[in-house]
Design a protein around this motif. Structure first.
Motif, PDB file in Angstrom:
ATOM      1  N   SER A  78      21.611 -45.874 -36.650  1.00 34.76           N
ATOM      2  CA  SER A  78      21.770 -46.289 -38.110  1.00 34.76           C
ATOM      3  C   SER A  78      20.381 -46.713 -38.483  1.00 34.76           C
ATOM      4  CB  SER A  78      22.858 -47.633 -38.196  1.00 34.76           C
ATOM      5  OG  SER A  78      22.519 -48.462 -39.499  1.00 34.76           O
ATOM      6  N   SER A  79      19.950 -47.445 -37.450  1.00 27.06           N
ATOM      7  CA  SER A  79      18.444 -47.895 -37.667  1.00 27.06           C
ATOM      8  C   SER A  79      17.477 -46.417 -37.875  1.00 27.06           C
ATOM      9  CB  SER A  79      18.002 -48.899 -36.654  1.00 27.06           C
ATOM     10  OG  SER A  79      16.620 -49.243 -36.951  1.00 27.06           O
ATOM     11  N   ALA A  80      17.831 -45.565 -36.942  1.00 27.65           N
ATOM     12  CA  ALA A  80      16.789 -44.411 -36.799  1.00 27.65           C
ATOM     13  C   ALA A  80      16.860 -43.497 -37.967  1.00 27.65           C
ATOM     14  CB  ALA A  80      16.917 -43.575 -35.456  1.00 27.65           C
ATOM     15  N   THR A  81      18.148 -43.385 -38.292  1.00 28.23           N
ATOM     16  CA  THR A  81      18.286 -42.089 -39.540  1.00 28.23           C
ATOM     17  C   THR A  81      18.284 -43.015 -40.885  1.00 28.23           C
ATOM     18  OG1 THR A  81      20.569 -42.579 -39.045  1.00 28.23           O
ATOM     19  CG2 THR A  81      19.608 -40.953 -37.857  1.00 28.23           C
ATOM     20  N   GLY A  82      18.161 -44.191 -41.002  1.00 30.49           N
ATOM     21  CA  GLY A  82      18.314 -44.827 -42.263  1.00 30.49           C
ATOM     22  C   GLY A  82      19.503 -44.661 -42.979  1.00 30.49           C
ATOM     23  N   THR A  83      20.805 -44.748 -42.461  1.00 30.67           N
ATOM     24  CA  THR A  83      22.008 -44.598 -42.813  1.00 30.67           C
ATOM     25  C   THR A  83      22.870 -45.792 -42.645  1.00 30.67           C
ATOM     26  OG1 THR A  83      22.872 -43.678 -40.723  1.00 30.67           O
ATOM     27  CG2 THR A  83      22.013 -42.173 -42.507  1.00 30.67           C
ATOM     28  N   PRO A  87      27.711 -45.534 -47.670  1.00 29.17           N
ATOM     29  CA  PRO A  87      27.385 -44.621 -48.934  1.00 29.17           C
ATOM     30  C   PRO A  87      28.180 -45.038 -50.151  1.00 29.17           C
ATOM     31  CG  PRO A  87      28.006 -43.213 -47.134  1.00 29.17           C
ATOM     32  CD  PRO A  87      28.231 -44.836 -46.763  1.00 29.17           C
ATOM     33  N   GLY A  88      27.526 -44.759 -51.241  1.00 25.56           N
ATOM     34  CA  GLY A  88      28.134 -45.269 -52.473  1.00 25.56           C
ATOM     35  C   GLY A  88      27.614 -46.730 -52.941  1.00 25.56           C
ATOM     36  N   SER A  89      26.925 -47.568 -52.000  1.00 30.27           N
ATOM     37  CA  SER A  89      26.499 -48.860 -52.408  1.00 30.27           C
ATOM     38  C   SER A  89      25.283 -48.431 -53.260  1.00 30.27           C
ATOM     39  CB  SER A  89      26.188 -49.666 -51.248  1.00 30.27           C
ATOM     40  OG  SER A  89      25.254 -48.888 -50.283  1.00 30.27           O
ATOM     41  N   SER A  90      24.896 -49.538 -53.826  1.00 33.42           N
ATOM     42  CA  SER A  90      23.941 -49.536 -54.773  1.00 33.42           C
ATOM     43  C   SER A  90      22.787 -50.779 -54.719  1.00 33.42           C
ATOM     44  CB  SER A  90      24.010 -49.307 -56.090  1.00 33.42           C
ATOM     45  OG  SER A  90      25.021 -50.501 -56.752  1.00 33.42           O
ATOM     46  N   GLY A  91      21.502 -50.780 -55.037  1.00 31.41           N
ATOM     47  CA  GLY A  91      20.901 -52.060 -54.995  1.00 31.41           C
ATOM     48  C   GLY A  91      20.240 -52.416 -53.613  1.00 31.41           C
ATOM     49  N   SER A  92      20.702 -51.711 -52.538  1.00 35.44           N
ATOM     50  CA  SER A  92      20.073 -51.950 -51.200  1.00 35.44           C
ATOM     51  C   SER A  92      18.843 -51.074 -51.150  1.00 35.44           C
ATOM     52  CB  SER A  92      21.041 -51.701 -50.169  1.00 35.44           C
ATOM     53  OG  SER A  92      21.642 -50.524 -50.079  1.00 35.44           O
ATOM     54  N   ARG A  93      18.062 -51.188 -50.075  1.00 38.29           N
ATOM     55  CA  ARG A  93      16.587 -50.497 -49.874  1.00 38.29           C
ATOM     56  C   ARG A  93      17.084 -49.158 -49.767  1.00 38.29           C
ATOM     57  NH1 ARG A  93      16.684 -52.368 -44.275  1.00 38.29           N
ATOM     58  NH2 ARG A  93      16.369 -50.524 -42.837  1.00 38.29           N
ATOM     59  N   CYS A  94      16.027 -48.213 -50.063  1.00 36.94           N
ATOM     60  CA  CYS A  94      16.041 -46.755 -49.562  1.00 36.94           C
ATOM     61  C   CYS A  94      15.917 -46.603 -48.389  1.00 36.94           C
ATOM     62  CB  CYS A  94      14.987 -46.108 -50.641  1.00 36.94           C
ATOM     63  SG  CYS A  94      15.194 -46.458 -52.586  1.00 36.94           S
ATOM     64  N   HIS A  95      16.377 -45.655 -47.765  1.00 37.03           N
ATOM     65  CA  HIS A  95      16.309 -45.226 -46.405  1.00 37.03           C
ATOM     66  C   HIS A  95      15.590 -43.983 -46.135  1.00 37.03           C
ATOM     67  CE1 HIS A  95      18.724 -48.473 -45.007  1.00 37.03           C
ATOM     68  NE2 HIS A  95      19.856 -48.343 -45.688  1.00 37.03           N
ATOM     69  N   THR A  96      14.834 -43.652 -45.177  1.00 37.62           N
ATOM     70  CA  THR A  96      14.069 -42.780 -45.135  1.00 37.62           C
ATOM     71  C   THR A  96      14.914 -41.079 -45.366  1.00 37.62           C
ATOM     72  OG1 THR A  96      12.713 -43.487 -43.287  1.00 37.62           O
ATOM     73  CG2 THR A  96      12.753 -41.192 -43.279  1.00 37.62           C
ATOM     74  N   PRO A 194       9.026 -48.503 -46.587  1.00 33.47           N
ATOM     75  CA  PRO A 194       9.203 -50.196 -46.241  1.00 33.47           C
ATOM     76  C   PRO A 194      10.651 -50.439 -45.361  1.00 33.47           C
ATOM     77  CG  PRO A 194       8.536 -50.033 -48.384  1.00 33.47           C
ATOM     78  CD  PRO A 194       9.094 -48.759 -48.120  1.00 33.47           C
ATOM     79  N   ASP A 195      10.329 -51.178 -44.275  1.00 31.55           N
ATOM     80  CA  ASP A 195      11.621 -51.510 -43.328  1.00 31.55           C
ATOM     81  C   ASP A 195      12.162 -50.478 -42.744  1.00 31.55           C
ATOM     82  OD1 ASP A 195      10.890 -54.409 -44.077  1.00 31.55           O
ATOM     83  OD2 ASP A 195      12.126 -54.201 -46.010  1.00 31.55           O
ATOM     84  N   GLU A 196      11.555 -49.205 -42.772  1.00 33.27           N
ATOM     85  CA  GLU A 196      12.377 -48.186 -42.052  1.00 33.27           C
ATOM     86  C   GLU A 196      11.399 -47.751 -40.682  1.00 33.27           C
ATOM     87  OE1 GLU A 196      15.114 -46.225 -42.864  1.00 33.27           O
ATOM     88  OE2 GLU A 196      15.479 -48.266 -43.751  1.00 33.27           O
ATOM     89  N   ARG A 197      11.952 -47.149 -39.981  1.00 34.61           N
ATOM     90  CA  ARG A 197      11.192 -46.708 -38.498  1.00 34.61           C
ATOM     91  C   ARG A 197      10.851 -45.209 -38.637  1.00 34.61           C
ATOM     92  NH1 ARG A 197      15.058 -49.168 -33.849  1.00 34.61           N
ATOM     93  NH2 ARG A 197      14.876 -51.372 -34.322  1.00 34.61           N
ATOM     94  N   ASP A 198      11.757 -44.433 -39.065  1.00 31.61           N
ATOM     95  CA  ASP A 198      11.339 -42.723 -39.114  1.00 31.61           C
ATOM     96  C   ASP A 198      10.524 -42.536 -40.460  1.00 31.61           C
ATOM     97  OD1 ASP A 198      12.862 -42.478 -37.008  1.00 31.61           O
ATOM     98  OD2 ASP A 198      14.069 -41.122 -37.872  1.00 31.61           O
ATOM     99  N   PRO A 199       9.393 -41.897 -40.137  1.00 30.99           N
ATOM    100  CA  PRO A 199       8.514 -41.542 -41.093  1.00 30.99           C
ATOM    101  C   PRO A 199       8.855 -40.266 -41.698  1.00 30.99           C
ATOM    102  CG  PRO A 199       7.444 -40.850 -39.006  1.00 30.99           C
ATOM    103  CD  PRO A 199       8.778 -41.480 -38.844  1.00 30.99           C
ATOM    104  N   LEU A 200       8.208 -39.798 -42.912  1.00 36.24           N
ATOM    105  CA  LEU A 200       8.459 -38.655 -43.625  1.00 36.24           C
ATOM    106  C   LEU A 200       6.915 -37.861 -43.452  1.00 36.24           C
ATOM    107  CD1 LEU A 200      10.043 -39.929 -46.804  1.00 36.24           C
ATOM    108  CD2 LEU A 200      11.268 -38.213 -45.113  1.00 36.24           C
TER     109      LEU A 200
END
Length: 229
Positions: A78-83, A87-96, A194-200
């Motif tokens: 979850s932490s690595a893939t940003g998931t 799904p379907g929730s709103s207002g939380s941070r964007c994941h990688t 921000p607050d993610e581990r995997d880069p783009l």
């Protein structure tokens, strides 16, 4: 004769006593022989108890193991893939995994090179960005060129991105020809939300960047709405 009769009676009584004692002895020896049989008979339940203990120990050992393999890797994934967000929730941070990265056109000025680092929400939900991105220039082998960028001062603001919307952060450094800093030519820029581990990864085509020496620092600003164009 009376004495002989009594003697005969005593002899008969003695013989009877001996016979009874012999019977009792025989019975006693049968009980002693049955005792090991009784112990042998309880060996079955003892073995079943041992098997039950082994089964319980295996169950206890496998349960934490199953729990660990089902929860810890899930948290890690979850932490690595940003998931991590449902799904379907709103207002939380964007994941990688929900974002696309790009680098806008250089807007030079006063010996400075200024690039907008853009993250676009490609998911089907609304999410947020707040603060600074992570950034690193890398060469073809993936090794980082130069130190980590420094952060400009300021107060962070939460940027809400609906599907398709973007936010940008400024990436700035002094022109090496002006500053005299030592340079390197990266092949890509790694951008971490921000607050993610995997880069783009974004291919870098804007030429040399400062990596050491005087005025070699690269600076980042916090995210703002839009693309910075």
């Amino acid at each position: 004769m009376a004495y002989s009769s009594r003697s005969s009676q005593r002899a008969a009584l003695l013989a009877g006593a001996v016979a009874i004692a012999g019977l009792l002895t025989a019975c006693g020896s049968h009980d002693v022989h049955s005792t090991p049989q009784k112990v042998s008979g309880t060996a079955g339940p003892a073995t079943e108890t041992s098997e039950g203990s082994a089964s319980s120990a295996t169950s206890a050992a496998s349960t934490p193991g199953d729990g660990k393999s089902s929860s810890a890797p899930e948290a890690a994934t979850s932490s690595a893939t940003g998931t991590g967000t449902k799904p379907g929730s709103s207002g939380s941070r964007c994941h990688t995994s929900e974002l696309r990265a790009s680098v806008g056109r250089d807007n030079p000025g006063a010996g400075q090179e200024n690039f907008p680092v853009v993250l676009t929400n490609e998911s089907a939900r609304t999410c947020t960005l707040r603060g600074f991105p992570g950034a690193a220039f890398v060469n073809a082998s993936g090794s980082q060129l130069g130190p980590d960028p420094r952060r400009e001062s300021g107060s962070p603001a939460t940027v809400t991105l609906k599907p398709g919307q973007s936010a940008w952060a400024g990436l700035t450094f002094s022109n090496p020809e002006v500053s005299g800093a030592h340079t390197g030519t990266p092949t890509a820029l790694l951008i971490t939300p921000p607050d993610e581990r995997d880069p783009l990864k974004v291919m870098w085509t804007a030429g040399p960047v400062p990596v050491s020496g005087n005025s070699s620092s690269v600076f980042l600003t916090m995210f703002s709405p839009g693309t910075g164009a």
